[in-house]
Write an enzyme that holds these catalytic residues in place. Structure first.
Site, short mmCIF file in Angstrom:
data_model
loop_
_atom_site.label_atom_id
_atom_site.label_comp_id
_atom_site.label_asym_id
_atom_site.label_seq_id
_atom_site.Cartn_x
_atom_site.Cartn_y
_atom_site.Cartn_z
CG MET A 261 22.01 13.12 2.70
SD MET A 261 23.17 14.30 1.97
CE MET A 261 22.17 14.98 0.66
CE LYS B 20 -16.86 -7.60 3.54
NZ LYS B 20 -16.13 -8.83 3.81
CG PHE C 235 -9.36 -10.38 11.37
CD1 PHE C 235 -8.09 -10.76 11.78
CD2 PHE C 235 -9.64 -10.38 10.01
CE1 PHE C 235 -7.12 -11.15 10.86
CE2 PHE C 235 -8.68 -10.76 9.08
CZ PHE C 235 -7.42 -11.15 9.51
CD GLN C 236 -7.09 -7.94 7.75
OE1 GLN C 236 -7.99 -7.73 6.97
NE2 GLN C 236 -5.89 -8.38 7.38
CD GLU D 78 -1.68 -2.41 1.53
OE1 GLU D 78 -0.50 -2.64 1.88
OE2 GLU D 78 -2.56 -3.31 1.53
C1 TPP Z 1 12.32 6.15 5.10
C2 TPP Z 1 13.58 6.83 5.40
N1 TPP Z 1 14.45 6.30 6.27
C3 TPP Z 1 15.61 6.93 6.53
C4 TPP Z 1 15.92 8.11 5.95
C5 TPP Z 1 17.22 8.82 6.29
N2 TPP Z 1 18.06 8.98 5.12
C6 TPP Z 1 18.11 10.12 4.39
S1 TPP Z 1 19.13 10.03 3.10
C7 TPP Z 1 19.59 8.46 3.49
C8 TPP Z 1 20.60 7.73 2.67
C9 TPP Z 1 20.07 7.37 1.35
O1 TPP Z 1 20.95 6.47 0.75
P1 TPP Z 1 20.80 6.01 -0.73
O2 TPP Z 1 19.38 5.64 -1.00
O3 TPP Z 1 21.81 4.99 -1.03
O4 TPP Z 1 21.06 7.34 -1.55
P2 TPP Z 1 22.40 8.23 -1.64
O5 TPP Z 1 22.35 9.24 -0.53
O6 TPP Z 1 23.56 7.31 -1.51
O7 TPP Z 1 22.29 8.88 -2.96
C10 TPP Z 1 18.93 8.03 4.63
C11 TPP Z 1 19.12 6.72 5.26
C12 TPP Z 1 14.96 8.65 5.07
N3 TPP Z 1 15.13 9.82 4.47
N4 TPP Z 1 13.81 7.99 4.80
#
Ligand code: TPP
Lengths: 202, 561
Positions: B476, B162, B112-113, B50
């Site tokens: 990042m 439902k 349920f659910q 979803e």
């Molecule tokens: C759902 C979620 N979990 C954690 C983060 C924290 N976060 C921001 S950027 C990042 C790294 C992303 O890594 P990647 O997808 O390999 O992309 P890159 O930065 O290497 O281009 C993370 C873990 C987020 N933004 N969203």
């Protein structure tokens, strides 16, 4: 928070006009809780207009914060209008109920005098207890607790604050002006109170 | 007599809904049963989760400008929508989500659910409502669409028990809604403020325009351009606003914010009049607020009164839909040019090219950079593709360097920063604009969050190009650890599966490249491939995105290195 922000905080009375809608109370309450703000008092009930409810919310904050909060509240789909006012700009009351043993009241003439002085009114008189009611500002209703405590106060409850905005325009007219925020002219308080008889002749 | 489910689908057809993203389940089965008779007028895309469904709905809405529609069942189906709702709420994306709910007589019994979907979604929806009686369906649906798409758009969730879906009732037709007593989507335009704004603009020596997504949400691209061209004011964009004015427009001076361009960030603290159009001064854009544009008089054009003065104190608020306010303003401003002022931005741009951009986009040696991949993509797509990005370094690089000639070409999770957004959003974006090329740019971390949506691509046969920029890190986060945590690389080293094999398993063509000389051909192959294609590009592991405004710094303290 800065020093200044602390100094500038005061009680604000927020008046919210809404549609009568399930779940709206949660939406409004969340606007405060999301910012970790405490609501001091909250009253909600139908207003004088069919289908429209009125909230009275009291918070202790700076005007800047309050005005932002009010815009967030007004953003809710079912909210018609939000106003905020300092205590000086509203007439407000809280209601309190006091339950006291009837025998004590009956025996002590002094209590009766104290109750009268505090504008208390008996709502229920039973053999075992009597319930008094009084309305007023916090200090006033608090004061009566102190007075009744030595006489065996059994139970006490206080309502949320309700507040009437002094500005005489009222909501009906504001509804039509919705967007304009023109300042309204001054109203002299209690102008007619001393000449009540003449104004309200039967 | 119609059942609630049939009435719902009738309503959707009258609203012009052509595509629904969804996933069935027990509590929404009557609606799915009714849907059986509505094909092929309404296309239903069966997603794999979803969250994928709602991100697809977002991508659809953002690329097409229409309302995205999402179906999910009760309980776990509905709770899986929450991330997407929060994302759509903060990025003002119009959605109508329909969730099934247990029978009304079971509500509140931990059936349920059963989940308190209204309670859970209240903080992340513009509006939500639970229907327990079928007769409410037409009116509530009409309200839902009106609320989702008007004013500042946003996600709406309708939870239908439902019994209400099954209940037969006398359906008296469906009338779309255009008015709700308590709801004022557009504030009344105040002409005195337009006049005051025009006066400030006419007197300004160094005016500067910042624009955001509001320009696109108001479909005011033409009006915006007319305003800019008459006033000659340089303009910079937030990532949500990217593309509303073509990248190569002479007055487009670049991107704002944490990883934005050097010039627009520095000059924010030098302009005398700051004109913000449909943007909300997010902290990723402003950096430290107490050092943000203190010297400037601020004019803020916004449809949402709650945004005025929220973060930055305005001198003149221009409440209203910028489609209406911009032309009024354009009428009152003098025709002008600001060549010297504009040239200053170009000077800073040169400085940034020398310090960062040339090396990033045209490296002579070493491993590939994310920047050069985007640069090559630009060349090949001529700036005509829709670029859907995930979250991380690649997102910032793509937003910085992608050429966007058309509006609604940059789809990214700007406010919530949701990893896992891009793959499903790209699917939705393609369904929303079948005639355009859609390229999803995703990190090796983010792809693994919703990689199951490759299954949706397989089954629906939709043509999306998936480009994974693999730096073998959660890049990042690694960059922040390098810069602010003494290179303590705590859990950012992420391994990947063989993406080409994974794609193959889903019947999707793919390729992986790690040599510069193979890049162009691989990109060409991806773009020319009939149907979906997954391209993995191995990029240098420890590259940083610069410039950068470090957290807690002012925008003029932006670092080039
Ligand atoms: C759902 C979620 N979990 C954690 C983060 C924290 N976060 C921001 S950027 C990042 C790294 C992303 O890594 P990647 O997808 O390999 O992309 P890159 O930065 O290497 O281009 C993370 C873990 C987020 N933004 N969203």
């Amino acid at each position: 928070m800065s020093e200044q922000a602390h100094i500038d905080r005061e009680e604000y009375n927020i008046t919210v006009y809404t549609e009568n809608q399930v779940g709206l109370l949660t939406r409004i309450a969340m606007i405060f809780s999301r910012r970790k703000m405490n609501i001091l008092s909250l009253n909600t009930s139908p207003s004088e207009i069919e289908g429209i409810h009125r909230f009275n919310i009291v918070i202790h904050e700076t005007e800047e914060v309050v005005s932002k909060i009010c815009r967030q509240i007004e953003k809710q789909v079912e909210v018609l209008k939000v106003y905020y006012h300092t205590n000086e700009d509203v007439i407000w009351q809280e209601m309190a109920l006091y339950k006291v043993p009837t025998d004590v009241i009956a025996e002590k003439v002094k209590v009766e005098r104290l109750l009268r002085e505090n504008g208390a009114r008996a709502v229920v008189i039973r053999r075992d207890y009597t319930v008094f009611e009084t309305t007023g500002h916090r200090e006033e209703t608090d004061n009566l607790i102190k007075i009744l405590q030595p006489y065996g106060l059994i139970e006490f409850v206080r309502s949320a604050r309700i507040a009437i905005i002094k500005d005489s325009d009222g909501f009906n007219r504001k509804l039509r002006e919705f967007e304009r925020a023109e300042p309204s002219h001054e109203v002299v308080e209690n102008e007619y109170l001393n000449s009540r008889e003449k104004v309200f002749s039967m | 007599m119609l059942s609630g489910g049939q009435a719902l689908l009738h309503a959707l057809t009258v609203e012009g809904v052509d595509t629904i993203f969804g996933y069935p389940g027990g509590a929404i089965m009557p609606i799915y049963d009714a849907l059986y008779d509505f094909e092929p007028n309404i296309k239903h895309v069966l997603v794999r989760h979803e969250q994928g469904g709602i991100h697809a709905g977002q991508g659809y809405a953002r690329s097409s400008g229409k309302v995205g529609v999402v179906f999910a069942t009760s309980g776990p189906g509905a709770t899986n929508l929450v991330t997407g709702l929060a994302d759509a709420q903060i990025d003002s994306t119009p959605l109508v989500c329909i969730t099934g709910q247990v029978f009304a007589h079971l509500l509140g019994t931990d059936a349920f659910q059963e989940a308190d979907v209204i309670g859970i979604t209240t903080p992340v929806t513009k509006w939500n409502y639970q229907i327990t009686d079928a007769t409410e369906i037409p009116e509530v649906l009409a309200k839902a669409f009106h609320i989702a798409r008007s004013g500042r758009p946003g996600p709406v969730l309708i939870d239908i028990t439902k019994n209400a879906q099954l209940q037969k009732f006398e359906f008296k037709g469906y009338t779309p809604c255009d008015h709700i007593r308590s709801y004022r989507p557009k504030p009344i335009v105040r002409h005195e403020y337009i006049r005051a704004a025009a006066e400030l603009i006419n007197k300004a020596q160094k005016p500067f325009v910042l624009w955001g997504q509001g320009v696109m949400l108001g479909s005011a691209e033409t009006e915006f351009k007319a305003f800019l061209e008459k006033t000659g004011i340089p303009a910079a964009w937030t990532i949500m606003g990217a593309g509303a004015l073509p990248s190569d427009h002479p007055q487009n001076v670049g991107m704002l914010g944490m990883h934005g361009n050097y010039g627009p960030n520095v000059m924010t603290n030098e302009c005398d009049v700051l004109i913000a159009v449909g943007m909300r001064f997010d902290d990723r854009v402003t950096g430290r607020l107490d050092k943000y544009a203190k010297q400037a008089k601020v004019i803020h054009l916004d449809i949402d009164p709650a945004e005025i003065d929220k973060n930055v104190k305005t001198t003149v608020p221009v409440w209203g839909d910028c489609k209406e306010t911009l032309p009024l303003l354009t009428q009152m401003v003098e025709t002008k040019q600001h060549p010297a002022w504009l040239a200053k931005f170009r000077e800073f741009e040169q400085k940034e090219i020398d310090a960062v951009i040339r090396e990033e986009l045209f490296p002579a040696s070493g491993e590939m950079t994310m920047g050069e991949v985007i640069q090559q993509l630009n060349e090949l797509t001529k700036g005509e593709a829709i670029i859907v990005t995930d979250v991380g370094q690649h997102q910032m690089v793509a937003c910085r360097y992608a050429k966007l000639n058309q509006t609604r070409s940059n789809i990214t999770s700007g406010g919530l920063g949701t990893m896992g957004f891009a793959l499903p959003a790209a699917i939705g974006a393609k369904f929303g604009t079948l005639d355009r090329t859609v390229v999803a740019v995703i990190g090796d971390g983010g792809i693994q969050m919703t990689i199951q949506e490759l299954g949706t691509i397989m089954q629906s046969g939709i043509d999306v190009k998936i480009m994974i920029l693999n730096n073998q890190f959660l890049g990042m986060v690694r960059q922040w650890q390098e810069l602010f945590h003494e290179r303590r690389y705590s859990f950012v080293d992420i391994t990947s599966p063989d993406y080409v094999m994974v794609a193959k398993g889903y019947g999707i063509a793919g390729k992986s490249v790690n040599q510069r000389e193979d890049l162009t051909a691989a990109l060409q192959e991806m773009l020319h491939h009939p149907g979906a294609f997954l391209l993995e590009v191995m990029v240098t592991k420890e590259n940083n995105v610069f410039p950068m405004v470090p957290q807690g710094c002012s925008v003029s303290e932006i670092r080039l290195k």
